[in-house]
Design an enzyme around this catalytic site. Structure first.
Site: not given
Ligand SMILES: Cc1cc2nc3c(=O)[nH]c(=O)nc-3n(C[C@H](O)[C@H](O)[C@H](O)COP(=O)(O)OP(=O)(O)OC[C@H]3O[C@@H](n4cnc5c(N)ncnc54)[C@H](O)[C@@H]3O)c2cc1C
Length: 451
Positions: A42, A47, A50, A177, A181, A434, A439
């Protein structure tokens, strides 16, 4: 007994929230390992960057419209590297803020990849091992690029924030999406954009009327949306990348971006050997408490492939910490989660689409589509959509779909009413603000159809 009460793998939206709450509010001894940059998808490649690109891409239209309002404004050149410099600084700032939040909460950070050794042991890339009472997998997901000859010539959303220069012509492959976007972002920044999607129409899963309006507006702005066709192969030509389509036509562009879905980051982590169940797409199977088949191992966020949005990952991480470390059993609520697509125009949605609601008894559709005052004055043909899906028997509002500027902001507020169980009559007795676009949500008297 254990080195840590909780070891979180992944410093993204879900992992950071869980670690902070478990440590600062649950009094647990917590460590978190992050193999890349703190903040996760994110903050670093999703997010946040972006949305900043969306803001950047909106200025040319705003400047053009300003002329209709009497301003002597000109759209000048866009300096990508200047924007990127500011963006990089902002992401550094946010990454630092996430890191200090964790440190202030008493969490020990390991900047390393971590894997599961057994239900009570984790290992860092350095080989260092820890005994841990609970493990939380919050490793998120990554872009998925299907096998296609020349696929190495394409980039994904991960690389879009790191480009050295903007392309003149871009092909965006995919219809979800993220693809939509980025097509709008690139178009707004002056890139000639073609979108290629193998399905019948983009933004599958969203309300048909809403996504149809978004697709039409994108087309009217000059984005060439080609549906029912896929990339057969990519080749490096003399003047660019040649994308050969399954329709036999070649398209030459400077950049190909694949946004064809995401896969959970669950591979090579010792999960199956430890007894954790994975689904067909590699998603970690969890129950409503985010607990896996192994009692000491939990998983939250995109790696569980439930609703892949930041606020959902945060809620899941928080609910996990409340349940396991604060003695407050909490299930993350996946009902009526609102979301937005930051295309131009935006789409905001909560609850059931007309298509999903069909078949559950008679449904009343209230829908208004019109040209809003602000852009109409500027000579634009854009239409907004305000739509409510209402259960005829109970008169409860089951879904709301908004297309237009600010739809993301509007849907957040509509979602509160719908989550509270608002009926159509509740909307109707709310007096309009309004003149606004929204609205219309409280002034639609008669259903346009009953399905
Ligand atoms: C281009 C794009 C736009 C998006 N726009 C939106 C939006 O507008 N609104 C919205 O709500 N969501 C959006 N999302 C989705 C959102 O980013 C994800 O749903 C969210 O980040 C998920 O969080 P998470 O904690 O599950 O994983 P992540 O945020 O992906 O975090 C996982 C972390 O784990 C780390 N990792 C992985 N494996 C290991 C390991 N073995 N050891 C140590 N670290 C590790 C990774 O490096 C990463 O930093 C978007 C996603 C993308 C790709």
């Amino acid at each position: 007994m254990f080195d840590y009460d909780l070891f979180v793998i992944g410093g993204g939206s879900g992992g950071v929230r869980a670690a902070r709450i478990a440590s600062a509010e649950g009094g647990a001894k917590v460590a978190l390992a992050e193999e890349s940059r703190m903040g996760g998808t994110c903050v670093i490649r999703g997010c946040v960057p972006k949305k900043l690109m969306v803001f950047a891409s909106e200025y040319p239209e705003e400047v053009q419209d300003a002329r209709a309002y009497g301003w002597d404004a000109q759209v000048g050149a866009f300096d990508w590297m200047q924007f990127r410099g500011t963006l990089d600084k902002e992401l550094d700032r946010l990454e630092g803020a996430y890191r200090s939040t964790l440190l202030n909460a008493g969490v020990t950070i390991y900047d390393a990849r971590a894997v599961v050794v057994d239900p009570h042991r984790v290992r860092l890339a350095s080989g260092e091992e820890f005994s841990v009472k609970h493990i939380l997998i919050a490793t998120g997901g990554r872009p998925f690029v299907p096998e296609v000859p020349g696929g190495e010539l394409a980039v994904t959303s991960n690389e879009m924030f790191l480009l050295d220069a903007l392309p003149k012509r871009a092909l965006v492959v995919g219809g979800g999406y993220i693809a939509s976007e980025f097509a709008c972002i690139l178009h707004g920044l002056g890139v000639k954009v073609t979108m290629m999607y193998r399905g019948a129409s983009i933004l599958r899963g969203f309300d048909d009327e809403a996504r149809g309006l978004v697709a039409a507006a994108m087309g009217a702005r000059g984005i060439d949306i080609q549906c029912g066709v896929d990339v057969a192969r990519l080749e490096q030509g003399a003047d660019g990348i040649v994308a050969q389509g399954t329709d036999g036509k070649a398209r030459e562009v400077d950049l190909v971006m694949y946004a064809t879905g995401r896969k959970p980051n669950s591979g090579g982590m010792g999960l199956e050997a430890s007894g954790v169940d994975l689904g067909a797409r590699g998603q970690i199977s969890v129950d409503e408490w985010s607990q896996t088949a192994v009692p000491s191992i939990y998983a939250v966020g995109d790696v569980t492939d439930r609703i892949n949005l930041t606020p959902v990952a945060i809620r899941e991480g928080h609910a996990f910490a409340d349940t396991v470390f604060r003695g407050v059993p909490t299930k993350a609520d996946h009902e009526l989660v609102a979301s937005a697509v930051f295309t131009q125009p935006e789409l905001g949605t909560v609850g059931l689409s007309e298509e999903a609601a069909k078949g559950n008894g008679p449904i009343e559709i209230f829908s208004a589509s019109f040209r809003p005052m602000k852009s109409l004055f500027a000579g634009r043909q854009d239409r907004v959509l305000m739509k409510l899906v209402v259960d005829q028997a109970s008169q409860r509002v089951l879904g709301c779909h908004i297309v237009g500027a600010g739809a993301g902001e509007m849907i957040q507020l509509a979602a509160i009413a719908i989550k509270m169980g608002a009926s159509k009559a509740d909307f109707d007795r709310t007096v309009a603000v309004h003149p606004t676009v929204s609205e219309e949500l409280v002034t639609m008297r008669k259903p346009v159809r009953v399905v």
